[in-house]
Design an enzyme around this catalytic site. Structure first.
Site, short mmCIF file in Angstrom:
data_model
loop_
_atom_site.label_atom_id
_atom_site.label_comp_id
_atom_site.label_asym_id
_atom_site.label_seq_id
_atom_site.Cartn_x
_atom_site.Cartn_y
_atom_site.Cartn_z
N LYS A 169 0.85 -1.20 0.00
CA LYS A 169 0.00 0.00 0.00
C LYS A 169 0.88 1.26 0.00
O LYS A 169 0.65 2.20 -0.74
CB LYS A 169 -0.94 -0.01 1.21
CG LYS A 169 -2.07 -1.01 1.05
CD LYS A 169 -2.88 -1.24 2.32
CE LYS A 169 -3.88 -2.39 2.07
NZ LYS A 169 -4.57 -2.88 3.24
N GLN A 222 -4.90 -1.59 9.33
CA GLN A 222 -4.82 -2.92 8.72
C GLN A 222 -5.48 -3.96 9.63
O GLN A 222 -5.25 -3.99 10.84
CB GLN A 222 -3.34 -3.27 8.47
CG GLN A 222 -3.12 -4.56 7.72
CD GLN A 222 -3.62 -4.54 6.28
OE1 GLN A 222 -3.77 -3.50 5.65
NE2 GLN A 222 -3.91 -5.72 5.75
N ASP A 229 -11.14 2.94 3.73
CA ASP A 229 -11.47 1.51 3.69
C ASP A 229 -12.98 1.31 3.56
O ASP A 229 -13.43 0.20 3.26
CB ASP A 229 -11.03 0.88 5.02
CG ASP A 229 -10.01 -0.21 4.83
OD1 ASP A 229 -9.79 -0.62 3.68
OD2 ASP A 229 -9.46 -0.66 5.84
N1 GUN Z 1 -7.00 -6.90 5.63
C1 GUN Z 1 -7.25 -7.59 4.50
N2 GUN Z 1 -7.88 -6.81 3.58
C2 GUN Z 1 -8.02 -5.60 4.16
C3 GUN Z 1 -8.60 -4.38 3.71
O1 GUN Z 1 -9.12 -4.24 2.60
N3 GUN Z 1 -8.56 -3.36 4.61
C4 GUN Z 1 -8.01 -3.49 5.84
N4 GUN Z 1 -8.02 -2.43 6.65
N5 GUN Z 1 -7.47 -4.61 6.28
C5 GUN Z 1 -7.48 -5.66 5.44
#
Ligand code: GUN
Length: 305
Positions: A60, A104, A129
């Protein structure tokens, strides 16, 4: 509906599409900098040291920087309390340079933090998100908001197929907040007839056989078999499962769908890797770009999907 450049034979190329989106974002960021003198920025909080989560976060960060965004990463100890995590979120909520905040998931078991409390501490306008109650509610209502990246990526890929989604029978397998529930609402918005299946669903095979579109988001490797699938259906495989290869010599990544079985029956399918996966970060960056404009009362640029 677009004629597609992302489908080659039956394979839907998410890698190519995500690259095109990120190239577009790069150009739009340059324009924003020139016209309004700001750069959108994404802050990611990661709690603990789970290696897979750290790899996701690193990607990311890397892709944010590649498109020209500001990127910040905050690593908190695995035993951080809910209060400590929310303290960090509040600092970012109050930082006017930060446009997007992502925590995350999953949070480590050792932390006492409840995911829903942590997610809902993020200002809805910075919730890139799209997992907060406010943005989830907007999605259900059909309002404008910030919506989860992985399901948004699935919809973009579906819209590139030479089909009309309206009236299609869509089967979503999985009911997570991250994928299953939001994509069901997104498909409803596209006028699909949506069924959501889950671990307690009876006759899953019958449901699969009736579906024009299957969204597989269950997290079980190679679970959906080719024999279950209706001829010429469309398969969107959200699964990312690490398993041993056939002779146990290395790990491989596979989806929730038995790709070899499905590809002979379906009309289009997302491969794993290279299908939905790369779309997630591209859509996260799209959300950050959109959020950065809305927060500054600037009309967000619209990508013509
Ligand atoms: N863990 C796995 N996929 C995601 C996501 O799209 N967002 C977040 N915050 N954590 C994740």
């Amino acid at each position: 509906m677009n004629t597609n450049s992302v489908i080659n034979s039956k394979i839907i190329d998410g890698k190519k599409k995500s690259l095109a989106i990120r190239e577009w974002i790069k150009v739009e960021i340059l324009k924003l900098k020139e016209s309004y003198n700001f750069i959108p920025g994404l802050a990611v909080i990661i709690v603990g040291d789970d290696p897979a989560s750290h790899i996701y976060v690193k990607n990311k960060e890397k892709q944010s920087i590649e498109v020209g965004m500001n990127s910040w990463k905050y690593v908190l100890p695995a035993n951080s309390s809910e209060k400590q995590i929310i303290y960090q979120i509040n600092k970012l909520n109050n930082d006017s340079n930060v446009d997007g905040i992502l925590v995350q998931l999953p949070l480590p078991k050792i932390s006492n933090a409840l995911e829903r409390n942590v997610i809902n501490a993020i200002s809805p306008e910075k919730d890139v998100d799209g997992l907060s109650i406010v943005n989830s509610g907007k999605l259900v209502y059909g309002d404008n908001g910030l919506f989860p990246a992985t399901p948004s990526g699935c919809i973009i890929l579906l819209k590139h197929l030479p089909i009309n989604l309206s009236g299609k029978k869509a089967l979503v397998i999985g009911r997570s907040n991250l994928v299953g529930k939001p994509i069901a609402n997104m498909l409803l918005k596209e006028n699909c007839t949506v069924t959501v299946a889950h671990s307690k669903t009876k006759n899953l095979i019958e449901e699969c056989k009736e579906a024009d579109i299957i969204i597989a988001a269950i997290g079980i490797p190679n679970f959906i078999k080719g024999e279950w699938i209706k001829k010429d259906s469309i398969i969107i495989d959200v699964g990312i499962n690490r398993i041993d290869n056939i002779d146990n010599t290395q790990k491989v990544i596979v989806g929730d769908v038995d790709y070899e079985g499905a590809i002979n029956v379906c009309s289009a399918i997302t491969p794993v890797p290279g299908g939905v996966g790369p779309m997630t970060i591209a859509c996260l960056l799209l959300n950050t770009l959109k959020g950065s404009c809305i927060r500054r009362n600037i009309e967000p640029p619209v990508y013509n999907f």
